[in-house]
Design a protein around this motif. Sequence first.
Motif, PDB file in Angstrom:
ATOM      1  N   GLN A  62       9.028  -3.164   4.579  1.00  0.00           N
ATOM      2  CA  GLN A  62       9.117  -1.925   5.355  1.00  0.00           C
ATOM      3  C   GLN A  62       8.316  -2.031   6.653  1.00  0.00           C
ATOM      4  O   GLN A  62       8.672  -1.430   7.668  1.00  0.00           O
ATOM      5  CB  GLN A  62       8.605  -0.754   4.520  1.00  0.00           C
ATOM      6  CG  GLN A  62       9.590  -0.305   3.438  1.00  0.00           C
ATOM      7  CD  GLN A  62       9.042   0.831   2.591  1.00  0.00           C
ATOM      8  OE1 GLN A  62       7.824   1.067   2.556  1.00  0.00           O
ATOM      9  NE2 GLN A  62       9.918   1.528   1.896  1.00  0.00           N
ATOM     10  N   SER A 121       8.838 -13.135  -5.024  1.00  0.00           N
ATOM     11  CA  SER A 121       9.303 -11.772  -5.346  1.00  0.00           C
ATOM     12  C   SER A 121       9.863 -11.099  -4.104  1.00  0.00           C
ATOM     13  O   SER A 121      10.842 -10.342  -4.175  1.00  0.00           O
ATOM     14  CB  SER A 121       8.160 -10.948  -5.931  1.00  0.00           C
ATOM     15  OG  SER A 121       7.156 -10.699  -4.953  1.00  0.00           O
ATOM     16  N   GLU A 122       9.264 -11.385  -2.950  1.00  0.00           N
ATOM     17  CA  GLU A 122       9.797 -10.861  -1.700  1.00  0.00           C
ATOM     18  C   GLU A 122      11.174 -11.458  -1.411  1.00  0.00           C
ATOM     19  O   GLU A 122      12.100 -10.747  -1.010  1.00  0.00           O
ATOM     20  CB  GLU A 122       8.831 -11.181  -0.562  1.00  0.00           C
ATOM     21  CG  GLU A 122       9.214 -10.554   0.763  1.00  0.00           C
ATOM     22  CD  GLU A 122       8.164 -10.791   1.822  1.00  0.00           C
ATOM     23  OE1 GLU A 122       8.490 -11.458   2.831  1.00  0.00           O
ATOM     24  OE2 GLU A 122       7.026 -10.318   1.635  1.00  0.00           O
ATOM     25  N   LEU A 161       6.771  -6.802  -6.718  1.00  0.00           N
ATOM     26  CA  LEU A 161       7.956  -6.262  -6.048  1.00  0.00           C
ATOM     27  C   LEU A 161       7.595  -5.063  -5.182  1.00  0.00           C
ATOM     28  O   LEU A 161       8.106  -4.904  -4.066  1.00  0.00           O
ATOM     29  CB  LEU A 161       9.018  -5.863  -7.083  1.00  0.00           C
ATOM     30  CG  LEU A 161       9.828  -6.990  -7.726  1.00  0.00           C
ATOM     31  CD1 LEU A 161      10.793  -6.427  -8.747  1.00  0.00           C
ATOM     32  CD2 LEU A 161      10.587  -7.790  -6.669  1.00  0.00           C
ATOM     33  N   ARG A 162       6.707  -4.177  -5.691  1.00  0.00           N
ATOM     34  CA  ARG A 162       6.304  -3.010  -4.903  1.00  0.00           C
ATOM     35  C   ARG A 162       5.583  -3.441  -3.628  1.00  0.00           C
ATOM     36  O   ARG A 162       5.819  -2.890  -2.547  1.00  0.00           O
ATOM     37  CB  ARG A 162       5.416  -2.096  -5.747  1.00  0.00           C
ATOM     38  CG  ARG A 162       6.173  -1.272  -6.779  1.00  0.00           C
ATOM     39  CD  ARG A 162       5.303  -0.163  -7.336  1.00  0.00           C
ATOM     40  NE  ARG A 162       4.203  -0.710  -8.134  1.00  0.00           N
ATOM     41  CZ  ARG A 162       4.259  -0.922  -9.442  1.00  0.00           C
ATOM     42  NH1 ARG A 162       5.388  -0.634 -10.103  1.00  0.00           N
ATOM     43  NH2 ARG A 162       3.236  -1.405 -10.102  1.00  0.00           N
ATOM     44  N   TYR A 163       4.703  -4.432  -3.774  1.00  0.00           N
ATOM     45  CA  TYR A 163       3.997  -4.934  -2.597  1.00  0.00           C
ATOM     46  C   TYR A 163       4.986  -5.549  -1.599  1.00  0.00           C
ATOM     47  O   TYR A 163       4.882  -5.343  -0.384  1.00  0.00           O
ATOM     48  CB  TYR A 163       2.962  -5.985  -3.009  1.00  0.00           C
ATOM     49  CG  TYR A 163       2.214  -6.566  -1.831  1.00  0.00           C
ATOM     50  CD1 TYR A 163       1.122  -5.908  -1.281  1.00  0.00           C
ATOM     51  CD2 TYR A 163       2.625  -7.768  -1.259  1.00  0.00           C
ATOM     52  CE1 TYR A 163       0.450  -6.421  -0.189  1.00  0.00           C
ATOM     53  CE2 TYR A 163       1.965  -8.296  -0.159  1.00  0.00           C
ATOM     54  CZ  TYR A 163       0.878  -7.617   0.374  1.00  0.00           C
ATOM     55  OH  TYR A 163       0.221  -8.130   1.457  1.00  0.00           O
ATOM     56  N   SER A 164       5.974  -6.307  -2.131  1.00  0.00           N
ATOM     57  CA  SER A 164       6.969  -6.933  -1.255  1.00  0.00           C
ATOM     58  C   SER A 164       7.789  -5.889  -0.528  1.00  0.00           C
ATOM     59  O   SER A 164       8.117  -6.047   0.656  1.00  0.00           O
ATOM     60  CB  SER A 164       7.885  -7.840  -2.085  1.00  0.00           C
ATOM     61  OG  SER A 164       7.150  -8.881  -2.697  1.00  0.00           O
ATOM     62  N   ALA A 165       8.133  -4.816  -1.219  1.00  0.00           N
ATOM     63  CA  ALA A 165       8.916  -3.749  -0.580  1.00  0.00           C
ATOM     64  C   ALA A 165       8.129  -3.120   0.563  1.00  0.00           C
ATOM     65  O   ALA A 165       8.673  -2.851   1.642  1.00  0.00           O
ATOM     66  CB  ALA A 165       9.286  -2.686  -1.608  1.00  0.00           C
ATOM     67  N   ARG A 166       6.825  -2.886   0.339  1.00  0.00           N
ATOM     68  CA  ARG A 166       5.997  -2.313   1.411  1.00  0.00           C
ATOM     69  C   ARG A 166       5.893  -3.279   2.587  1.00  0.00           C
ATOM     70  O   ARG A 166       5.934  -2.867   3.758  1.00  0.00           O
ATOM     71  CB  ARG A 166       4.608  -1.976   0.875  1.00  0.00           C
ATOM     72  CG  ARG A 166       4.582  -0.783  -0.075  1.00  0.00           C
ATOM     73  CD  ARG A 166       3.168  -0.276  -0.274  1.00  0.00           C
ATOM     74  NE  ARG A 166       2.320  -1.283  -0.911  1.00  0.00           N
ATOM     75  CZ  ARG A 166       2.165  -1.432  -2.212  1.00  0.00           C
ATOM     76  NH1 ARG A 166       2.814  -0.617  -3.049  1.00  0.00           N
ATOM     77  NH2 ARG A 166       1.371  -2.362  -2.709  1.00  0.00           N
ATOM     78  N   LEU A 176       6.365  -6.307 -11.429  1.00  0.00           N
ATOM     79  CA  LEU A 176       6.760  -5.078 -10.752  1.00  0.00           C
ATOM     80  C   LEU A 176       5.807  -4.751  -9.614  1.00  0.00           C
ATOM     81  O   LEU A 176       6.220  -4.256  -8.560  1.00  0.00           O
ATOM     82  CB  LEU A 176       6.800  -3.918 -11.758  1.00  0.00           C
ATOM     83  CG  LEU A 176       7.919  -3.988 -12.811  1.00  0.00           C
ATOM     84  CD1 LEU A 176       7.828  -2.805 -13.766  1.00  0.00           C
ATOM     85  CD2 LEU A 176       9.278  -3.976 -12.117  1.00  0.00           C
ATOM     86  N   SER A 177       4.516  -5.013  -9.819  1.00  0.00           N
ATOM     87  CA  SER A 177       3.558  -4.758  -8.741  1.00  0.00           C
ATOM     88  C   SER A 177       3.816  -5.678  -7.556  1.00  0.00           C
ATOM     89  O   SER A 177       3.683  -5.270  -6.392  1.00  0.00           O
ATOM     90  CB  SER A 177       2.124  -4.932  -9.247  1.00  0.00           C
ATOM     91  OG  SER A 177       1.894  -6.285  -9.637  1.00  0.00           O
TER      92      SER A 177
END
Length: 816
Positions: A14, A326-327, A6-11, A3-4
């Motif tokens: 962005q 994950s990205e 995925l969060r990093y990939s989302a940032r 999950l971490s």
Amino acid sequence: MFLSDLRYSARALQKNPAFAILAIVTIALGIGANTSIFTAVNGVLLKSFSFPEAERLVVVNCASKSLSDVGVSYRDYLDWRSEQRVFVDLAARFPAGGIIIGIGEPERVFGRYVTASFFSTLGIQPQIGRFFGEDEDKAGAAHVLVISDALWRRSFNADPAVIGRAINFNGAIWTVIGVLPANFDFYGRSNGNNDMFLPIIGTFGKESFVNDRASHPCAVIARLRPGVSDREATTAMNTIAARLAAQYPATNTGMTVEVHSLLRDFVGEESKALLVTSAGAILVLLIACANVANLTLARASTRDREIAVRLAVGGSRWQIVRLLLSESLLIASIGGALGVLLAFWAVAAFNAIGAHVIARIDEIGIDVPVLIFSAGTIFLATLLFGLLPAWKAAHVNVERALKAGARSSGGGLARVRKTLIVSELTLALMLLISASLLVKSFWKLMDVNPGFDPAHVQTFRLRLPDFKYDNPEMAVRAVKELRRRISELPGVIGVGITSGIPLGRIDEESYWLEGQPEPANELQWPAVLSFFVDEDLCRTLGIPLLAGRMLSERDTDDTPPVVLVDDEFVRVHFGGDINRALGRRLRFKGNNEPWREIVGIVGHVTHYGLEEHARAEVYKPWLQVRQTMDNLDFHYLRAMDFAVKTAGEPNSYLPAIKAELRRVDNDLPLGNVATLEEKLRDSTATRRFNLGLISTFAVIALALSAVGLYGVMSYGVNQRTTEIGIRMAVGAQPKDVLKLILREGLVLAVIGTFLGASGALALTRFLSSLLLGVSATDPAIYLTTSSLLLVVALAACFWPARKASAVQPLEALRYE
């Protein structure tokens, strides 16, 4: 941890919205195309009918050398049922059509006459009431019937009191004893022949039907015993067929039996077109993945320094791969969600334009298997476009990346990116060639002469109730009266009647030409398409007379039997010599069939459709049908098709035609109403639908390839800004740089073109069966599409090349 990531990939996405949007949209197109097509494949080819253990339901049919669709005689069906050991049970059926009156407006309904074993073979129970039994499927039994849920709701408001209710069907009183389940799905709910089911012998309790082994009107379904395959059942049934041939040589010699699944029988040749379209969707997905892989490689090369720092402070290569995957998974998931949304729109479009085009159209929808397929496609796409960039990025040279700027460290990936773009171009050309071949085949199809003039011709069927019009004189009188009234309407140019309008009902008969050696068995006789027509049908439809005379109103049962044949018949039997054909005689299979003299030769008509393989055709005078009253030909007098040639728009004449019909018989509705132009258009609807899909995929593939090539060349120009600046500083002209970049792009395009043409050649065996009048290796198509790809490739390279030619040497060297 995941999950971490995925969060990093989302940032990270962005921070680079241009890359994210382009990658997501590209993957959405690939996944959307595949999900849309899978909904059709799943609904048409994979989903079973809604019967218990539907995979064990099969069609059992007869075959012979001369007839393409023999059907089964009722006597053979009884012998099969008593002797076979491979089926749980068998059931016979026969098409039914007629008119219900006394319940609102007269309504034409369609169904089937079936044996009492029909429902138990399918394994279903009634929604209310009961099904009829063996004692009710006998000559002289009470008239009972079972109706569909749809008919129950539309005509009886779903009233349970319908059980026991008497209704007038075809001029006789029948009692409703049962209602089928709401999900009853025999050959698809969109199939119209499910309104009602009647006992087959209780209706056709005639000697000619029950005991004539030479007549083959029935279709037979069966349920395989557990563990028995189609092939084993075919072998067992052919053993029975051989015994029957020995026992009844006059009717059964040469007869074989075929057993195949009920689903295959319904879907037929549509599976080929769906599989070709599926292959096109897969190619689009591969191109989309290659495109996004290229984008990801380009982005990864700008992150070499970031990745090197992570590795230098103790991060593992697996952690880098996991982070980048994950990205990729995030991109694929968002793109997949958009793809499923596209598939919802596609399914809505399928339902809007696919009626009577796609088999089982009502079974197509986004359901659990489709969502599972989409999830699998998302996972596969993640690996296809994410694994290689992630692996490459994780194996960056840490020392070199930390020393070099991000701008120059990605040069080692150039070969991989060029390989990917060549792959895109290869797949795009394969799809483009396939679509172009299908387009050219469709154009050839549109140039086929149907043999008739469809302009301004309204058609419909007049179905006379069996028990109300129970003798030929009444039927002939009603048909003649309606024909006369319609012909007198203002604007009506001509009226013709026939037992089978072009692109509609077709009857196939065995015949023998006088003077030829006659085989001992009638099953070895040749077959011909046979129609009863009046004297005006050919003139109304514009069917040309090539020799002899047309039929006349004087050709009745009181005059010598005659027949018209088409030029295909003359080609088959007389080598095209019309003069040799006139005056010859032929007769059809059946007891007491008379010899008929050939009095005229007319042009061939594409009764099966524009794609048909030409079959010989004969036309018999409709008023001579009574000379064969010992068989079922009288049925045609009570179900004749009308062709009305009009001066104006054909549908505008329908109110007047209906008014004249009410004056003949107020209880008769019109059936099968359509213009000939609509019939002709509908006959190519399936091909046109599939062509639209594959052409759309080809355009998407070409566009994605162009975008991919543009990205590769643009990225290469950015990476080589210093090199280009040095070239121009030492004397290179802008036009020299322009040519250099264009030449590099053109080399990639030429390689992709060569590989794509070679790949398309390898696919010819799959395409050949779908082409009409076009070779799968058509050189014009290969040359045109290859040229188009090269032009698009040059266009995609032009803007990066122009940008490179505009580089200012001092600025490039100062930046460095």
